[in-house]
Design an enzyme around this catalytic site. Structure first.
Site, PDB file in Angstrom:
ATOM      1  CG  ASP A 128      22.282-101.839  27.633  1.00  0.00           C
ATOM      2  OD1 ASP A 128      22.810-100.813  28.112  1.00  0.00           O
ATOM      3  OD2 ASP A 128      21.058-101.957  27.442  1.00  0.00           O
ATOM      4  CG  HIS A 179      20.737-104.525  31.578  1.00  0.00           C
ATOM      5  ND1 HIS A 179      19.602-103.851  31.220  1.00  0.00           N
ATOM      6  CD2 HIS A 179      21.104-105.223  30.458  1.00  0.00           C
ATOM      7  CE1 HIS A 179      19.295-104.114  29.959  1.00  0.00           C
ATOM      8  NE2 HIS A 179      20.183-104.951  29.478  1.00  0.00           N
ATOM      9  CG  HIS A 183      19.241-109.432  29.136  1.00  0.00           C
ATOM     10  ND1 HIS A 183      18.439-109.436  28.010  1.00  0.00           N
ATOM     11  CD2 HIS A 183      19.895-108.268  29.112  1.00  0.00           C
ATOM     12  CE1 HIS A 183      18.636-108.323  27.341  1.00  0.00           C
ATOM     13  NE2 HIS A 183      19.511-107.586  27.989  1.00  0.00           N
ATOM     14  CG  HIS A 274      23.934-104.196  23.048  1.00  0.00           C
ATOM     15  ND1 HIS A 274      23.223-103.540  22.072  1.00  0.00           N
ATOM     16  CD2 HIS A 274      23.054-104.488  24.034  1.00  0.00           C
ATOM     17  CE1 HIS A 274      21.962-103.455  22.444  1.00  0.00           C
ATOM     18  NE2 HIS A 274      21.825-104.020  23.626  1.00  0.00           N
TER      19      HIS A 274
HETATM   20 NI    NI Z   1      20.314-105.697  27.463  1.00  0.00          NI
END
Ligand code: NI
Length: 363
Positions: A128, A179, A183, A274
């Site tokens: 991510d 995504h 955010h 991540h």
């Molecule tokens: Ni994220």
């Protein structure tokens, strides 16, 4: 006289006690538990990764930074006991077996996936918040070396900033997911704001690499039930949650991240990592090889969904770790004996448990 004797006795007793406890303490430190030693190593790795991150933030693209990462990777590979690559650090890593499956997300009706029962040992590894200018290419090398296909949930601004990396992600067979742009917490946004978030990120992805994403992940896993339906109806996106969260954003150190991933992943699982965090990428060789040695087959998220039409999606299951792992375990057991997956018990939502807290988009 009696008093003197008793004094002598108690003095002698005290000395004896001191000697015994000293011996005990010496014994303890000589025989530190594996956990204590692992914790010490993790602390050391964490200290190293902190230093490395500091350099990365300031001297992006500097060859010294690259050397630091190389050194750190070597340390990560050699530091951990039971690590398969440690015994043969120069040998080639194990390779993932290719899975070919026709992608069909229309047959999948769920609005959210935490894991997918494919009837096999398939798992989806997801990264991510990137792409990141140095971590992501490094990660792509690791994945290519092992023939592993993963999924990258990118944020719009980073997709726009690093189109070459986006193109490489696609060229090497990985999947890209939406995504959002900022955010933010979508569960607190209006549908109009959600539209801006998802349209903006989709357009950034298309602009960078020509791919129209088919799936999305809500930052922090935060979406209301009606928003999930709105998103599925408007973009066709299922929301991809996760079954394994190593909490790498808390930077517990690469070996801790790797151990959490390898010990908590079950068949059909979706693993959250991540790639904006350098220590998470440093953790990958150990995590990937550990999972390959356990016999898991890596597929992209859309492949995972397409493989399993019997889905194991339960709204509001917790994002993390032991609870979800045991649900997956029960599920695997049920599948093994031909039964239906045991429904996971509704538990506090991702947000109540802290969920995916990585709002900061680095660099
Ligand atoms: Ni994220």
């Amino acid at each position: 006289m009696l008093k003197l004797r008793s004094l002598r006795f108690s003095a002698g007793f005290t000395i004896a006690c001191l000697m015994v406890s000293t011996l005990f303490l010496v014994g303890c430190s000589a025989f530190k538990s594996k956990e204590e030693k692992a914790a010490e190593r993790a602390k050391e790795a964490f200290r190293q990764s902190k230093g490395e991150t500091k350099v990365a933030g300031n001297t992006n693209g500097n060859p010294k930074w690259k050397k630091d990462i190389d050194d750190s990777l070597t340390r990560g590979r050699n530091a951990v006991p039971g690590n398969q690559t440690a015994s043969n650090p120069s040998g080639p890593p194990p390779r993932n077996q290719t899975t070919n499956v026709k992608i069909d997300l229309n047959a999948a009706k769920a609005t959210t996936y935490h894991s997918v029962d494919t009837g096999g040992n398939h798992i989806a590894l997801t990264f991510d918040d990137g792409p990141h200018p140095t971590n992501t290419p490094r990660l792509l090398d690791m994945l290519r070396e092992r023939n592993i296909k993963a999924t990258f949930f990118v944020v719009g601004p980073n997709a726009r900033r690093y189109p070459e990396i986006m193109k490489r992600i696609v060229a090497e067979g990985h999947e890209i997911g939406n995504h959002t742009m900022t955010h933010g917490d979508l569960s607190k946004m209006s549908n109009t704001s959600i539209k801006n978030e998802l349209d903006g990120c989709r357009d950034a992805i298309i602009g960078a690499c020509g791919v129209n994403p088919r799936i999305m992940r809500a930052p922090y896993g935060a979406l209301t039930s009606s928003q999930k339906i709105y998103i599925k109806d408007t973009w066709g996106y299922p929301n991809i949650h996760w079954s394994v969260d190593p909490e790498d954003w808390k930077r517990p150190g690469p070996s801790v991240v790797a151990n959490r991933i390898t010990s908590r992943t079950r068949a059909g699982g979706i693993v959250l990592v991540h790639d904006i965090h350098a220590p998470s990428v440093v953790a990958m060789p150990q995590a990937l090889d550990g999972l390959l040695h356990k016999g898991f087959r890596f597929v992209t998220t859309s492949q995972l969904i397409s493989l399993g039409n019997r889905t194991a999606s339960v709204e509001e299951t917790p994002p993390a770790t032991e609870a979800t792992a045991s649900a997956a375990e029960a599920e695997a057991e049920a599948s093994a004996i031909g039964g239906e997956p045991t429904p996971a018990v509704p538990l506090p939502s991702a947000r109540e448990l802290g969920g995916e807290s990585h709002a900061r988009i680095e660099e």
